[in-house]
Design a protein around this motif. Structure first.
Motif, short mmCIF file in Angstrom:
data_model
loop_
_atom_site.label_atom_id
_atom_site.label_comp_id
_atom_site.label_asym_id
_atom_site.label_seq_id
_atom_site.Cartn_x
_atom_site.Cartn_y
_atom_site.Cartn_z
N HIS A 1 0.49 20.14 7.81
CA HIS A 1 1.66 19.33 7.49
C HIS A 1 2.72 19.56 8.57
CE1 HIS A 1 4.24 17.13 4.56
NE2 HIS A 1 5.20 17.73 5.24
N ILE A 2 3.03 18.49 9.30
CA ILE A 2 4.08 18.56 10.32
C ILE A 2 5.37 18.01 9.71
CG2 ILE A 2 4.82 17.78 12.60
CD1 ILE A 2 1.87 17.40 13.31
N GLY A 3 6.41 18.80 9.75
CA GLY A 3 7.68 18.37 9.16
C GLY A 3 7.95 19.09 7.86
N MET A 4 9.02 18.66 7.20
CA MET A 4 9.52 19.34 6.02
C MET A 4 8.63 19.09 4.80
SD MET A 4 13.39 19.08 4.53
CE MET A 4 13.14 17.37 4.00
N LEU A 5 8.38 20.14 4.04
CA LEU A 5 7.64 20.06 2.79
C LEU A 5 8.61 19.94 1.62
CD1 LEU A 5 5.09 22.92 3.43
CD2 LEU A 5 4.39 20.64 2.73
N SER A 6 8.26 19.11 0.65
CA SER A 6 8.99 19.11 -0.62
C SER A 6 8.20 19.96 -1.61
CB SER A 6 9.13 17.68 -1.16
OG SER A 6 7.86 17.16 -1.53
N ALA A 7 8.79 20.26 -2.75
CA ALA A 7 8.09 21.04 -3.77
C ALA A 7 6.83 20.31 -4.23
CB ALA A 7 9.02 21.32 -4.95
N CYS B 1 0.84 -1.21 0.00
CA CYS B 1 0.00 0.00 0.00
C CYS B 1 0.87 1.26 0.00
CB CYS B 1 -0.92 -0.02 1.21
SG CYS B 1 -1.93 1.48 1.39
N LEU B 2 1.86 1.29 0.87
CA LEU B 2 2.71 2.47 0.99
C LEU B 2 3.57 2.67 -0.25
CD1 LEU B 2 3.83 2.15 4.73
CD2 LEU B 2 2.10 3.69 3.77
N VAL B 3 4.11 1.59 -0.80
CA VAL B 3 4.95 1.71 -1.99
C VAL B 3 4.13 2.20 -3.18
CG1 VAL B 3 6.30 0.41 -3.68
CG2 VAL B 3 6.65 0.01 -1.24
N ILE C 1 12.82 11.42 -4.39
CA ILE C 1 11.76 10.41 -4.46
C ILE C 1 11.84 9.47 -3.26
CG2 ILE C 1 10.93 8.40 -5.77
CD1 ILE C 1 11.78 9.87 -8.31
N LEU C 2 13.05 9.23 -2.79
CA LEU C 2 13.27 8.31 -1.67
C LEU C 2 13.03 8.95 -0.31
CD1 LEU C 2 16.55 6.60 -2.96
CD2 LEU C 2 14.18 5.81 -3.24
N ASP C 3 12.91 10.28 -0.29
CA ASP C 3 12.77 10.99 0.98
C ASP C 3 11.29 11.09 1.34
OD1 ASP C 3 12.95 12.54 3.21
OD2 ASP C 3 14.00 14.22 2.27
N ILE C 4 10.79 10.08 2.05
CA ILE C 4 9.36 10.02 2.35
C ILE C 4 8.99 10.93 3.52
CG2 ILE C 4 9.11 7.69 1.44
CD1 ILE C 4 9.14 6.67 4.33
N ARG C 5 9.95 11.69 4.03
CA ARG C 5 9.61 12.64 5.10
C ARG C 5 8.65 13.71 4.61
NH1 ARG C 5 15.27 14.84 6.96
NH2 ARG C 5 15.47 14.87 4.67
#
Length: 270
Positions: free
Chosen positions: A250-256, A50-52, A73-77
């Protein structure tokens, strides 16, 4: 809605999902032992699938953003997941495992039903709705020149993005250029950067060194805004629609990519 446990801050919906999944695992383990199969293991595999799939679907939807930095892409944070494709992928995987071992059918069905019941009985949907009903906080803030300011003054019936940050916070510093660029690209959205607990001189010195130009940089030295919205974690970003209702947190870092997705939601482009 967030839950604070000491220095840790969790999204309440995420916690309720984790608890519901633990219920499903317990039922799967108990029922599977009776049938002589490892249903709990299959259920854990289904979660992984599911997550992948959810991650891949999100990356595909916003590939133009990830293509600029493929390793991101690998940074799921950044919490970039598209859950409906993930759930479909998990269901198909579970069905495939059942075709290979029919004895899994009853334990998997029982665990999924138990987990679903736990989810609905926990009131997770109500918790999410409660969060969405929150209005823009009427907290007294301070502009960089020392004058009084409020979030409502800045919003002016626009969709609103409120970022809580500090100069000492590495994830805050990492995401700041992304937010600053979005501010330039989306003039129809009001972006407000509310520094938590620091003086104007400290903030101005950092912005100068970083070469960041922020239209609405406000100060909250007593950290009253973070307390009023129930989030002391940094960075935290709140997304309000044009009617001033909280649409997402959104808690934590945002990506573009995650920022683009959340902006599309409050701008009605989804």
């Amino acid at each position: 809605m967030n839950i604070t446990l000491g220095p840790l801050v969790f999204n309440a919906v995420h916690l309720l999902f984790a608890l519901s999944f633990l219920v499903a695992l317990a039922i799967g383990h108990w029922h599977g032992r009776r049938k002589g199969v490892n249903a709990a293991g299959v259920l854990a595999d289904m979660l992984l699938v599911c997550l992948v799939v959810a991650r891949l679907a999100f990356v595909a939807a916003w590939f133009d953003q990830y293509a600029r930095e493929p390793l991101s892409i690998l940074d799921i944070r950044d919490q970039g997941f598209m859950m409906w494709p993930g759930l479909v992928g998990a269901a198909l995987y579970g069905a495939w495992r059942v075709t290979r071992k029919r004895a899994l059918a009853e334990p998997l069905a029982a665990s999924v039903i138990a987990g679903s019941l736990a989810w609905f009985m926990s009131g997770a949907s109500s918790v999410a709705t409660m969060g969405e009903q929150q209005a823009v906080p009427a907290v007294a803030l301070t502009a960089m020149d020392g004058s009084a300011a409020t979030l409502a003054q800045v919003a002016a019936r626009k969709p609103l993005v409120v970022n809580l940050w500090a100069t000492w916070c590495p994830p805050c510093r990492h995401e700041m250029p992304v937010l600053a660029q979005a501010q330039r690209d989306h003039p129809e959205v009001a972006f407000v950067f509310v520094n938590q607990g620091e003086a104007a001189g400290t903030v101005a010195a950092y912005l100068g060194r970083a070469g960041l130009q922020l239209d609405h940089s406000l100060l909250d030295q007593p950290k009253a805004l973070g307390q009023s919205v129930g989030s002391l974690a940094l960075p935290t970003t709140f997304f309000y629609d044009e009617r001033g209702r909280l649409a997402d947190t959104h808690i934590g870092m945002l990506s573009a990519a995650t920022l683009r997705a959340k902006l599309a939601a409050i701008e009605g482009k989804n």
